[in-house]
Design a protein around this motif. Structure first.
Motif, PDB file in Angstrom:
ATOM      1  N   SER A  75     -30.357  11.000  33.288  1.00  0.00           N
ATOM      2  CA  SER A  75     -28.892  10.934  32.198  1.00  0.00           C
ATOM      3  C   SER A  75     -29.137   9.463  31.467  1.00  0.00           C
ATOM      4  O   SER A  75     -29.455   8.682  30.439  1.00  0.00           O
ATOM      5  CB  SER A  75     -27.415  10.851  33.233  1.00  0.00           C
ATOM      6  N   GLU A  76     -30.111   8.859  32.633  1.00  0.00           N
ATOM      7  CA  GLU A  76     -30.297   7.286  32.687  1.00  0.00           C
ATOM      8  C   GLU A  76     -31.815   7.048  30.828  1.00  0.00           C
ATOM      9  O   GLU A  76     -31.395   6.331  30.239  1.00  0.00           O
ATOM     10  CB  GLU A  76     -30.658   5.814  33.211  1.00  0.00           C
ATOM     11  N   ARG A  77     -32.432   7.883  30.990  1.00  0.00           N
ATOM     12  CA  ARG A  77     -33.488   7.947  30.437  1.00  0.00           C
ATOM     13  C   ARG A  77     -32.644   8.906  28.938  1.00  0.00           C
ATOM     14  O   ARG A  77     -33.522   8.192  27.707  1.00  0.00           O
ATOM     15  CB  ARG A  77     -34.620   9.289  30.767  1.00  0.00           C
ATOM     16  N   VAL A  78     -32.379   9.419  28.552  1.00  0.00           N
ATOM     17  CA  VAL A  78     -31.258  10.302  27.850  1.00  0.00           C
ATOM     18  C   VAL A  78     -30.725   9.617  27.168  1.00  0.00           C
ATOM     19  O   VAL A  78     -30.609   9.484  25.574  1.00  0.00           O
ATOM     20  CB  VAL A  78     -30.902  11.656  28.176  1.00  0.00           C
ATOM     21  N   ALA A  79     -29.608   8.651  27.748  1.00  0.00           N
ATOM     22  CA  ALA A  79     -28.997   8.429  26.953  1.00  0.00           C
ATOM     23  C   ALA A  79     -28.902   7.088  26.032  1.00  0.00           C
ATOM     24  O   ALA A  79     -29.371   6.330  26.046  1.00  0.00           O
ATOM     25  CB  ALA A  79     -28.059   7.318  28.295  1.00  0.00           C
ATOM     26  N   GLY A  80     -28.599   6.881  24.885  1.00  0.00           N
ATOM     27  CA  GLY A  80     -28.955   5.828  23.784  1.00  0.00           C
ATOM     28  C   GLY A  80     -29.650   6.287  22.896  1.00  0.00           C
ATOM     29  O   GLY A  80     -30.299   5.841  22.126  1.00  0.00           O
ATOM     30  N   SER A  81     -30.749   7.508  23.413  1.00  0.00           N
ATOM     31  CA  SER A  81     -31.608   8.224  22.813  1.00  0.00           C
ATOM     32  C   SER A  81     -31.832   9.225  21.956  1.00  0.00           C
ATOM     33  O   SER A  81     -33.473   9.882  21.548  1.00  0.00           O
ATOM     34  CB  SER A  81     -32.832   7.769  23.437  1.00  0.00           C
ATOM     35  N   ILE A  82     -30.625   9.624  21.830  1.00  0.00           N
ATOM     36  CA  ILE A  82     -30.272  11.039  21.111  1.00  0.00           C
ATOM     37  C   ILE A  82     -29.213  10.645  19.934  1.00  0.00           C
ATOM     38  O   ILE A  82     -28.565  10.098  19.470  1.00  0.00           O
ATOM     39  CB  ILE A  82     -29.883  11.978  22.115  1.00  0.00           C
ATOM     40  N   ILE A  83     -29.621  11.384  18.820  1.00  0.00           N
ATOM     41  CA  ILE A  83     -29.232  10.895  17.615  1.00  0.00           C
ATOM     42  C   ILE A  83     -29.385  12.173  17.059  1.00  0.00           C
ATOM     43  O   ILE A  83     -30.293  13.883  17.207  1.00  0.00           O
ATOM     44  CB  ILE A  83     -29.692  10.477  16.882  1.00  0.00           C
ATOM     45  N   GLY A  84     -28.414  12.694  15.922  1.00  0.00           N
ATOM     46  CA  GLY A  84     -27.954  13.839  15.507  1.00  0.00           C
ATOM     47  C   GLY A  84     -28.150  14.222  14.121  1.00  0.00           C
ATOM     48  O   GLY A  84     -27.768  13.824  13.114  1.00  0.00           O
ATOM     49  N   LEU A  85     -29.176  14.850  13.742  1.00  0.00           N
ATOM     50  CA  LEU A  85     -29.470  15.262  12.178  1.00  0.00           C
ATOM     51  C   LEU A  85     -28.374  15.936  10.894  1.00  0.00           C
ATOM     52  O   LEU A  85     -27.979  16.652  11.859  1.00  0.00           O
ATOM     53  CB  LEU A  85     -31.167  15.606  11.810  1.00  0.00           C
ATOM     54  N   TYR A 129     -23.823  21.515  25.987  1.00  0.00           N
ATOM     55  CA  TYR A 129     -24.054  20.163  25.007  1.00  0.00           C
ATOM     56  C   TYR A 129     -24.272  20.551  23.887  1.00  0.00           C
ATOM     57  O   TYR A 129     -25.682  21.693  23.178  1.00  0.00           O
ATOM     58  CB  TYR A 129     -24.916  19.466  25.616  1.00  0.00           C
ATOM     59  N   PHE A 130     -24.485  19.785  22.403  1.00  0.00           N
ATOM     60  CA  PHE A 130     -24.853  20.547  21.480  1.00  0.00           C
ATOM     61  C   PHE A 130     -24.643  21.725  20.972  1.00  0.00           C
ATOM     62  O   PHE A 130     -25.816  21.939  19.253  1.00  0.00           O
ATOM     63  CB  PHE A 130     -26.430  19.100  21.031  1.00  0.00           C
ATOM     64  N   GLY A 131     -24.589  22.969  21.403  1.00  0.00           N
ATOM     65  CA  GLY A 131     -24.327  23.982  21.130  1.00  0.00           C
ATOM     66  C   GLY A 131     -25.116  24.550  22.308  1.00  0.00           C
ATOM     67  O   GLY A 131     -25.283  26.377  21.709  1.00  0.00           O
ATOM     68  N   HIS A 132     -25.593  24.097  22.960  1.00  0.00           N
ATOM     69  CA  HIS A 132     -26.539  24.610  23.975  1.00  0.00           C
ATOM     70  C   HIS A 132     -25.750  24.826  24.701  1.00  0.00           C
ATOM     71  O   HIS A 132     -24.946  23.683  25.222  1.00  0.00           O
ATOM     72  CB  HIS A 132     -27.904  23.967  24.269  1.00  0.00           C
ATOM     73  N   SER A 133     -26.512  26.123  26.114  1.00  0.00           N
ATOM     74  CA  SER A 133     -25.434  26.820  26.294  1.00  0.00           C
ATOM     75  C   SER A 133     -25.640  26.206  27.666  1.00  0.00           C
ATOM     76  O   SER A 133     -27.084  25.382  28.159  1.00  0.00           O
ATOM     77  CB  SER A 133     -25.567  28.194  26.501  1.00  0.00           C
ATOM     78  N   ALA A 134     -25.324  25.874  29.180  1.00  0.00           N
ATOM     79  CA  ALA A 134     -26.166  25.119  30.254  1.00  0.00           C
ATOM     80  C   ALA A 134     -26.471  26.724  31.362  1.00  0.00           C
ATOM     81  O   ALA A 134     -25.907  27.436  31.007  1.00  0.00           O
ATOM     82  CB  ALA A 134     -24.383  24.739  31.085  1.00  0.00           C
ATOM     83  N   PHE A 157     -29.516  19.135  28.264  1.00  0.00           N
ATOM     84  CA  PHE A 157     -28.874  17.698  28.378  1.00  0.00           C
ATOM     85  C   PHE A 157     -27.813  18.733  29.126  1.00  0.00           C
ATOM     86  O   PHE A 157     -27.061  17.775  29.075  1.00  0.00           O
ATOM     87  CB  PHE A 157     -28.902  17.169  26.935  1.00  0.00           C
ATOM     88  N   SER A 158     -27.294  19.291  29.555  1.00  0.00           N
ATOM     89  CA  SER A 158     -26.491  20.286  30.475  1.00  0.00           C
ATOM     90  C   SER A 158     -26.265  19.730  31.584  1.00  0.00           C
ATOM     91  O   SER A 158     -27.405  19.161  32.590  1.00  0.00           O
ATOM     92  CB  SER A 158     -26.312  21.605  29.942  1.00  0.00           C
ATOM     93  N   ASP A 173     -26.946  14.931  37.210  1.00  0.00           N
ATOM     94  CA  ASP A 173     -27.117  14.319  36.452  1.00  0.00           C
ATOM     95  C   ASP A 173     -27.793  16.176  35.725  1.00  0.00           C
ATOM     96  O   ASP A 173     -26.770  16.552  35.426  1.00  0.00           O
ATOM     97  CB  ASP A 173     -28.577  14.209  36.864  1.00  0.00           C
ATOM     98  N   ILE A 174     -27.897  15.477  34.431  1.00  0.00           N
ATOM     99  CA  ILE A 174     -28.462  16.607  33.185  1.00  0.00           C
ATOM    100  C   ILE A 174     -29.287  17.141  33.449  1.00  0.00           C
ATOM    101  O   ILE A 174     -30.654  16.425  33.983  1.00  0.00           O
ATOM    102  CB  ILE A 174     -28.180  16.261  31.931  1.00  0.00           C
TER     103      ILE A 174
END
Length: 379
Positions: free
Chosen positions: A348-358, A128-133, A105-106, A99-100
């Motif tokens: 992962s289930e909560r976040v998937a499909g609900s992230i966008i990058g502006l 993820y996205f430029g943020h370190s795990a 989100f890492s 899981d993340i």
């Protein structure tokens, strides 16, 4: 006018470096690749860097260098680009999903040990996205269990965790130089390591397993980076820090303009991380917003605002993993394979499909930032 979400940053110095390489006569891997490897190793703070033709090839080569193969398991986060998984499968190993976290989100260190078995050989945390795990916790667990750590740095060029560059913390770092990344060679990748023996192996692995001109001593691949693309990489690397600074500044301005909107969550960045914002990512609360994320994306597009949108499902739902993976891995009846169809990792289930990058291009204007904020507030 459309507000573009991102675009490659190519300047005259890049064009001149590429042109000089094309006119030099060295079109395949040559002196500019060696120079790029040295400058990239120096930048990350490691002894060795090995240039290849993609980020996927970088992951594959690192797995091969650890002799990971049939019957072995490699732990990967359930939300990332699929090549993190396919690199494992290309080497004949089994991907096992972790899981993340709900913050960066890492890969989630607290869930990691739940997935370690006697067959586990490596962990691939994705920055993820430029943020370190959270690498300290991941490394402690890996060291305790004798596991290799391959950092997936495809989205984290220049990201710093507790004073160390991503790609210098684990046994290997695997970078992508795809057109949309922090820096680009059009297509390309790089592996970083402090292990000279592994570096020697990967240089042979990327070039048909050759020693010298004629002796094929291992099963290798054609993963070489051409010299002109390395010349572009050298030019881009010289201004990576400035491009990152501009991207960070643009992202922070966008975040400041929208962070009080109640139906979205902006990034949480701890003091020990330098976030380089490959994406200016926001998490959507569809219940508060009153529409699906897909509808929001469509409305943004109708208002002339591009956004990034991927990772619509956890990777364990991908058709490849739930169809013919036993045949690909030559495992009779699927023995020793996880039942991917039954997996449910809550974050992962909560976040998937609900992230966008502006939009967060380094050249994003104040007018464009105001427009983004105004449109988001109109929903």
């Amino acid at each position: 006018m459309k507000i573009k979400v991102a675009s490659p940053s190519i300047n005259q110095a890049d064009v001149e470096a590429l042109n000089a390489s094309l006119l030099s006569g060295h079109l395949t891997s040559g002196p500019r690749v060696k120079e790029f490897e040295q400058t990239f190793a120096d930048y990350v703070g490691v002894k060795e860097a090995i240039a290849v033709n993609s980020g996927t090839a970088a992951l594959h080569a690192a797995l091969a260098a650890k002799n990971i193969g049939f019957g072995d398991e490699v732990i990967v986060p359930a939300l990332t680009f699929f090549s993190t998984v396919t690199a494992v499968i290309h080497q004949g190993a089994v991907p096992v999903f972790c899981d993340i976290t709900q913050t960066d989100f890492s890969l989630c260190p607290e869930d990691l040990e739940n997935h370690i078995t006697p067959r586990t050989k490596a962990i691939i945390p994705v920055h993820y996205f430029g943020h370190s795990a959270e690498m300290d916790k991941i490394m402690e667990i890996a060291n305790r269990h004798g596991l290799s750590v391959i950092e997936d740095c495809a989205q984290s060029h220049g990201t710093i965790y507790k004073g160390k560059m991503t790609g210098s913390i684990g046994e290997f770092g695997a970078f992508s130089m795809f057109a949309t990344k922090h820096m680009t060679t059009c297509e390309g990748g790089m592996i970083t390591t402090n292990d000279p023996d592994a570096a020697d192996f990967m240089r042979k692995f990327r070039s048909h397993g050759l020693e010298g001109r004629n002796d094929h001593t291992m099963l290798g691949y054609n993963y070489r980076m051409p010299d002109p693309l390395a010349a572009l990489g050298n030019s881009q690397l010289k201004r990576l820090d400035q491009m990152n600074s501009d991207r960070i500044a643009a992202s922070e301005k966008v975040i400041a303009a929208i962070q009080d909107i109640d139906w979205l969550e902006t990034p949480i960045v701890p003091e020990h991380v330098k976030h380089t914002y490959f994406w200016c990512h926001i998490l959507i609360d569809e219940d508060l917003l009153g529409m699906k994320t897909s509808e929001l994306i469509q409305k943004l597009s109708e208002n002339g605002i591009e956004c990034r949108n991927r990772y619509e499902e956890p990777l364990y739902k991908q058709p490849l993993l739930n169809a013919n993976l036993p045949e690909i891995l030559k495992i009779s009846g699927g023995d020793n394979l996880p039942d991917y169809g039954r997996l449910f990792l809550k974050n992962s289930e909560r976040v998937a499909g609900s992230i966008i990058g502006l939009p967060n291009r380094p050249d994003l204007s104040e007018t464009e930032i105001t427009r983004i904020s105004d449109v988001l507030r109109s929903f």
